[in-house]
Scaffold this active site. Structure first.
Site, PDB file in Angstrom:
ATOM      1  N   ASP A 128      -2.793  10.229  -1.997  1.00 33.43           N
ATOM      2  CA  ASP A 128      -3.080   9.156  -2.946  1.00 33.43           C
ATOM      3  C   ASP A 128      -3.475   9.692  -4.316  1.00 33.43           C
ATOM      4  OD1 ASP A 128      -3.286   6.257  -1.531  1.00 33.43           O
ATOM      5  OD2 ASP A 128      -3.643   7.874  -0.120  1.00 33.43           O
ATOM      6  N   ARG A 137       0.864  -1.180   0.000  1.00 30.50           N
ATOM      7  CA  ARG A 137       0.000   0.000   0.000  1.00 30.50           C
ATOM      8  C   ARG A 137       0.906   1.237   0.000  1.00 30.50           C
ATOM      9  NH1 ARG A 137       1.740   1.665   4.237  1.00 30.50           N
ATOM     10  NH2 ARG A 137       0.735   3.664   3.859  1.00 30.50           N
ATOM     11  N   GLY A 138       0.278   2.397  -0.146  1.00 36.29           N
ATOM     12  CA  GLY A 138       1.036   3.632  -0.264  1.00 36.29           C
ATOM     13  C   GLY A 138       1.204   3.983  -1.730  1.00 36.29           C
ATOM     14  N   ALA A 139       0.912   5.240  -2.090  1.00 38.85           N
ATOM     15  CA  ALA A 139       0.871   5.618  -3.497  1.00 38.85           C
ATOM     16  C   ALA A 139       2.162   5.293  -4.257  1.00 38.85           C
ATOM     17  CB  ALA A 139       0.530   7.111  -3.622  1.00 38.85           C
ATOM     18  N   GLN A 189      -2.885   1.953  10.372  1.00 38.36           N
ATOM     19  CA  GLN A 189      -1.572   2.046   9.728  1.00 38.36           C
ATOM     20  C   GLN A 189      -0.599   2.904  10.537  1.00 38.36           C
ATOM     21  OE1 GLN A 189      -4.538   2.525   8.147  1.00 38.36           O
ATOM     22  NE2 GLN A 189      -4.453   1.905   5.994  1.00 38.36           N
ATOM     23  N   LYS A 229      -5.567   9.500   3.236  1.00 33.97           N
ATOM     24  CA  LYS A 229      -6.226   8.610   4.182  1.00 33.97           C
ATOM     25  C   LYS A 229      -7.298   9.355   4.975  1.00 33.97           C
ATOM     26  CE  LYS A 229      -5.595   5.105   4.435  1.00 33.97           C
ATOM     27  NZ  LYS A 229      -6.370   4.043   3.719  1.00 33.97           N
TER      28      LYS A 229
END
Length: 312
Positions: free
Chosen positions: A215, A44-46, A174, A226
């Site tokens: 994102d 995950r994470g752009a 997270q 988020k």
């Protein structure tokens, strides 16, 4: 440690669902396995999703259906689709050209995170800084170092960090699971904060800046990040605390005019009514679960990218 990489003909990535209890590397050799890892947030994470998208095209070859499913696996994060498109454009030149493109995207992400860290550390004034952040924006969200937490790491390396206040980031925690793990490995002093306490702590004073990732950034600077980012931005504005978005230029989506056009992913009830398999609410309870919100550009002090500082 790299969050995601290409090793001996397969994608290797950290399974972030297993942290902080254990650090497990997954080896993925099929597109459907990668899609599953993306959708359950093992990766995950752009920035990391951009690399995952590009490497996924290497796995897919000329299977256009698999490429389309990979591209749509997380609708809000523009970097995933961007990475897929960048690599897929080289399919006519053959698999070696696709792999070369994917590895270039990986290497450019590493360089971009280094640049964002330095640019952000140069921008923030003062010593012994206290920073508030949300979700996870460190090396786990990229290949190495990260975006907002990459700025923190550079400040720490320069001896300018006093403390990070990390919001827990419900519903999937997270911040609690990943950001505190990374800060501990860095040796940065930190405390964990309940999400709803963030604006109050900003109002009390003593926090120098809020740093978040992104994102998707619309053409006018509206930023999807988020869930919880918007309320934090409102609290920062009221308290007079600078609110910075840290993201690579690839996260800016010039085809999306404003935040109103950004599709916000709803991830269903299960993540809200349970935590790591433990039920919190009675059986049958539904939930609204937007994974992201949109912070209007007029609440953002500046966007720190790998190439420039943007004041939207």
């Amino acid at each position: 440690m790299r969050t995601i990489d290409w090793v001996d003909g397969a994608v290797e990535l950290v399974d972030q669902t297993r942290l902080p209890d254990e650090c497990v590397m997954l080896r993925i050799s099929a597109v459907d396995e990668l899609i599953d890892a993306i959708q359950r947030l093992a990766v995950r994470g752009a920035p990391a999703l951009g690399v995952a998208g590009a490497l996924g095209v290497v796995l897919a070859g000329d299977d256009q259906d698999a490429i389309a499913r990979l591209r749509a696996a997380r609708p809000t994060a523009v970097n995933l689709a961007w990475g897929v498109d960048q690599a897929a454009a080289w399919l006519p030149q053959g698999p070696e050209a696709v792999l070369e493109t994917a590895l270039r995207i990986r290497d450019e992400d590493i360089a971009a995170c280094q640049a964002m860290g330095e640019r952000g550390a140069d921008l923030l004034e003062g010593h012994r800084l206290r920073i508030m952040t949300l979700c996870n924006t460190g090396g786990l969200a990229a290949v190495e170092r990260g975006t907002a937490l990459g700025v923190v790491q550079t400040l720490h390396e320069r001896g300018r960090m006093a403390e990070v206040l990390a919001l827990e980031t419900r519903p999937l925690l997270q911040g609690a699971r990943l950001t505190t793990w990374e800060l501990g490995r860095m040796g940065v002093p930190h405390r964990l904060v309940a999400d709803s306490a963030g604006p109050y702590l900003l109002a009390r004073g003593g926090i120098d800046a809020v740093l978040i990732g992104a994102d998707r950034i619309a053409a006018n600077g509206d930023t999807a990040n988020k869930i919880g980012s918007y309320s934090l931005a409102l609290g920062a504005e009221r308290a007079g605390v600078p609110f910075y978005v840290v993201a690579p230029e690839t996260t800016i989506d010039f085809a999306t005019p404003t935040g109103e056009q950004i599709e916000i992913e709803d991830r269903g009830s299960a993540e809200v009514v349970t935590i790591r398999g433990v039920r919190l609410a009675p059986e049958g309870t539904g939930a609204a679960n937007p994974a992201f919100d949109v912070t209007p550009h007029d609440l953002i002090t500046a966007i720190i990218t790998d190439k420039r500082i943007i004041r939207p």
